[in-house]
Each structure stands twice: as structure tokens, then as C-alpha cells.
Write a protein that holds these residues in place. Structure first.
Motif, PDB file in Angstrom:
ATOM      1  N   TYR A  65      -9.746  28.080  -0.971  1.00  0.00           N
ATOM      2  CA  TYR A  65      -9.483  26.792  -0.344  1.00  0.00           C
ATOM      3  C   TYR A  65      -8.631  25.903  -1.247  1.00  0.00           C
ATOM      4  CZ  TYR A  65     -10.142  22.161   1.581  1.00  0.00           C
ATOM      5  OH  TYR A  65      -9.923  20.907   2.088  1.00  0.00           O
ATOM      6  N   LYS A  66      -8.964  25.855  -2.535  1.00  0.00           N
ATOM      7  CA  LYS A  66      -8.213  25.016  -3.470  1.00  0.00           C
ATOM      8  C   LYS A  66      -6.760  25.462  -3.596  1.00  0.00           C
ATOM      9  CE  LYS A  66     -11.997  23.710  -6.533  1.00  0.00           C
ATOM     10  NZ  LYS A  66     -12.518  23.848  -7.896  1.00  0.00           N
ATOM     11  N   LEU A  67      -6.516  26.766  -3.551  1.00  0.00           N
ATOM     12  CA  LEU A  67      -5.154  27.264  -3.712  1.00  0.00           C
ATOM     13  C   LEU A  67      -4.345  27.192  -2.424  1.00  0.00           C
ATOM     14  CD1 LEU A  67      -5.809  30.333  -6.008  1.00  0.00           C
ATOM     15  CD2 LEU A  67      -4.714  28.189  -6.636  1.00  0.00           C
ATOM     16  N   ASN A  68      -4.980  27.201  -1.265  1.00  0.00           N
ATOM     17  CA  ASN A  68      -4.254  27.204  -0.005  1.00  0.00           C
ATOM     18  C   ASN A  68      -4.099  25.841   0.637  1.00  0.00           C
ATOM     19  OD1 ASN A  68      -3.737  29.923   0.002  1.00  0.00           O
ATOM     20  ND2 ASN A  68      -5.610  30.431   1.103  1.00  0.00           N
ATOM     21  N   VAL A  69      -4.851  24.850   0.199  1.00  0.00           N
ATOM     22  CA  VAL A  69      -4.751  23.529   0.808  1.00  0.00           C
ATOM     23  C   VAL A  69      -3.407  22.908   0.399  1.00  0.00           C
ATOM     24  CG1 VAL A  69      -5.882  22.224  -1.046  1.00  0.00           C
ATOM     25  CG2 VAL A  69      -6.030  21.414   1.276  1.00  0.00           C
ATOM     26  N   PRO A  70      -2.696  22.318   1.348  1.00  0.00           N
ATOM     27  CA  PRO A  70      -1.411  21.706   0.988  1.00  0.00           C
ATOM     28  C   PRO A  70      -1.623  20.444   0.170  1.00  0.00           C
ATOM     29  CG  PRO A  70      -1.927  21.264   3.265  1.00  0.00           C
ATOM     30  CD  PRO A  70      -2.978  22.210   2.764  1.00  0.00           C
ATOM     31  N   PHE A  71      -0.610  20.080  -0.591  1.00  0.00           N
ATOM     32  CA  PHE A  71      -0.689  18.861  -1.390  1.00  0.00           C
ATOM     33  C   PHE A  71      -0.702  17.683  -0.444  1.00  0.00           C
ATOM     34  CE2 PHE A  71      -0.346  16.188  -4.942  1.00  0.00           C
ATOM     35  CZ  PHE A  71       0.494  15.153  -4.592  1.00  0.00           C
ATOM     36  N   MET A  72      -1.739  16.908  -0.540  1.00  0.00           N
ATOM     37  CA  MET A  72      -1.865  15.757   0.337  1.00  0.00           C
ATOM     38  C   MET A  72      -2.017  14.501  -0.503  1.00  0.00           C
ATOM     39  SD  MET A  72      -4.398  17.371   3.201  1.00  0.00           S
ATOM     40  CE  MET A  72      -4.434  15.887   4.131  1.00  0.00           C
ATOM     41  N   VAL A  73      -1.339  13.448  -0.117  1.00  0.00           N
ATOM     42  CA  VAL A  73      -1.459  12.159  -0.793  1.00  0.00           C
ATOM     43  C   VAL A  73      -2.570  11.386  -0.094  1.00  0.00           C
ATOM     44  CG1 VAL A  73      -0.290  10.023  -1.375  1.00  0.00           C
ATOM     45  CG2 VAL A  73       0.964  12.166  -1.398  1.00  0.00           C
ATOM     46  N   ARG A  74      -3.546  10.982  -0.874  1.00  0.00           N
ATOM     47  CA  ARG A  74      -4.650  10.236  -0.294  1.00  0.00           C
ATOM     48  C   ARG A  74      -4.198   8.818   0.032  1.00  0.00           C
ATOM     49  NH1 ARG A  74      -7.709  12.175  -4.985  1.00  0.00           N
ATOM     50  NH2 ARG A  74      -7.631  10.009  -5.621  1.00  0.00           N
ATOM     51  N   ALA A  75      -4.858   8.195   0.981  1.00  0.00           N
ATOM     52  CA  ALA A  75      -4.462   6.868   1.442  1.00  0.00           C
ATOM     53  C   ALA A  75      -4.624   5.810   0.357  1.00  0.00           C
ATOM     54  CB  ALA A  75      -5.267   6.479   2.668  1.00  0.00           C
ATOM     55  N   ASP A  76      -5.548   6.010  -0.580  1.00  0.00           N
ATOM     56  CA  ASP A  76      -5.726   5.004  -1.623  1.00  0.00           C
ATOM     57  C   ASP A  76      -4.651   5.087  -2.706  1.00  0.00           C
ATOM     58  OD1 ASP A  76      -6.589   7.387  -2.662  1.00  0.00           O
ATOM     59  OD2 ASP A  76      -8.338   6.542  -3.670  1.00  0.00           O
ATOM     60  N   GLN A  77      -3.776   6.107  -2.654  1.00  0.00           N
ATOM     61  CA  GLN A  77      -2.705   6.243  -3.634  1.00  0.00           C
ATOM     62  C   GLN A  77      -1.385   5.649  -3.137  1.00  0.00           C
ATOM     63  OE1 GLN A  77      -2.602  10.441  -4.261  1.00  0.00           O
ATOM     64  NE2 GLN A  77      -4.131  10.374  -5.891  1.00  0.00           N
ATOM     65  N   ILE A  78      -1.301   5.223  -1.892  1.00  0.00           N
ATOM     66  CA  ILE A  78      -0.067   4.708  -1.319  1.00  0.00           C
ATOM     67  C   ILE A  78       0.042   3.224  -1.622  1.00  0.00           C
ATOM     68  CG2 ILE A  78       1.197   4.306   0.824  1.00  0.00           C
ATOM     69  CD1 ILE A  78      -0.190   6.776   1.947  1.00  0.00           C
ATOM     70  N   LYS A  79       1.194   2.827  -2.148  1.00  0.00           N
ATOM     71  CA  LYS A  79       1.452   1.421  -2.443  1.00  0.00           C
ATOM     72  C   LYS A  79       2.596   0.944  -1.560  1.00  0.00           C
ATOM     73  CE  LYS A  79       0.067   1.798  -7.231  1.00  0.00           C
ATOM     74  NZ  LYS A  79       0.481   1.703  -8.633  1.00  0.00           N
ATOM     75  N   VAL A  80       2.382  -0.163  -0.866  1.00  0.00           N
ATOM     76  CA  VAL A  80       3.409  -0.737  -0.009  1.00  0.00           C
ATOM     77  C   VAL A  80       4.204  -1.712  -0.862  1.00  0.00           C
ATOM     78  CG1 VAL A  80       3.851  -2.094   2.060  1.00  0.00           C
ATOM     79  CG2 VAL A  80       1.955  -0.470   2.005  1.00  0.00           C
TER      80      VAL A  80
END
Length: 96
Positions: A65-80
């Protein structure tokens, strides 16, 4: 300035955590198997082997699971940074 992380470094870090997680799960399965073997199954060896197998399977599944999950940016890391007034809404345009 901090050097950017290479994809090889990220893969190595993920693989190291997979190996560590698998070893911990195998150890936990072995310990549980030993306890069941001593107290419930009159010192048979199959609960230990079963526990090791379950631990190895759980570790392999988590690693997959760790190797196949795509890189995802979590919502708390997004800065407007600001508003974008010049951006058109492409969904309202009709292609010709």
C-alpha cells in the motif's frame, strides 16, 4: 538552502519504513504465537508459525500500500497566496 529530495531518497525512506514495519509485525506475530502455544495449545509449534506468517502478510500488505499509493498533497499543506482574478473558467466554454 536545503537540497531537494530525490525520488530515490523518497523510495529508500519508504522501503526502510516498510522493512522496519514488517520486522515489527513478524516479531509481534511470533510473540503472540509463543503465548498461544505455551498457554493454550500444549507447546505445539503451529501457532508460532501461523503468527509469523500473519505478521509477514500484514507487513507485506502495508508495504504494498505504501509503495503503490500516489503522492497526494494533504489539504493542511496547501497555502493560498492570493486571488487569481485573471483565471477563466474553462468549464463554461463550449468547444467548437
Amino acid at each position: 538552502m536545503a537540497p531537494s529530495a530525490n525520488s530515490e531518497d523518497a523510495l529508500a525512506k519508504t522501503f526502510d519504513s516498510c522493512v522496519a514495519d514488517t520486522i515489527i509485525k513478524i516479531g509481534g506475530g511470533m510473540a503472540t504465537g509463543v503465548l498461544f502455544s505455551l498457554f493454550l495449545f500444549k507447546r505445539k509449534s503451529w501457532p508460532v508459525v501461523f503468527g509469523v506468517g500473519v505478521g509477514a502478510g500484514m507487513g507485506a500488505s502495508n508495504c504494498q500500500y505504501k509503495l503503490n499509493v500516489p503522492f497526494m498533497v494533504r489539504a493542511d499543506q496547501i497555502k493560498v497566496m492570493g486571488t487569481t482574478a485573471n483565471v477563466k473558467d474553462s468549464s463554461s466554454e463550449i468547444p467548437v
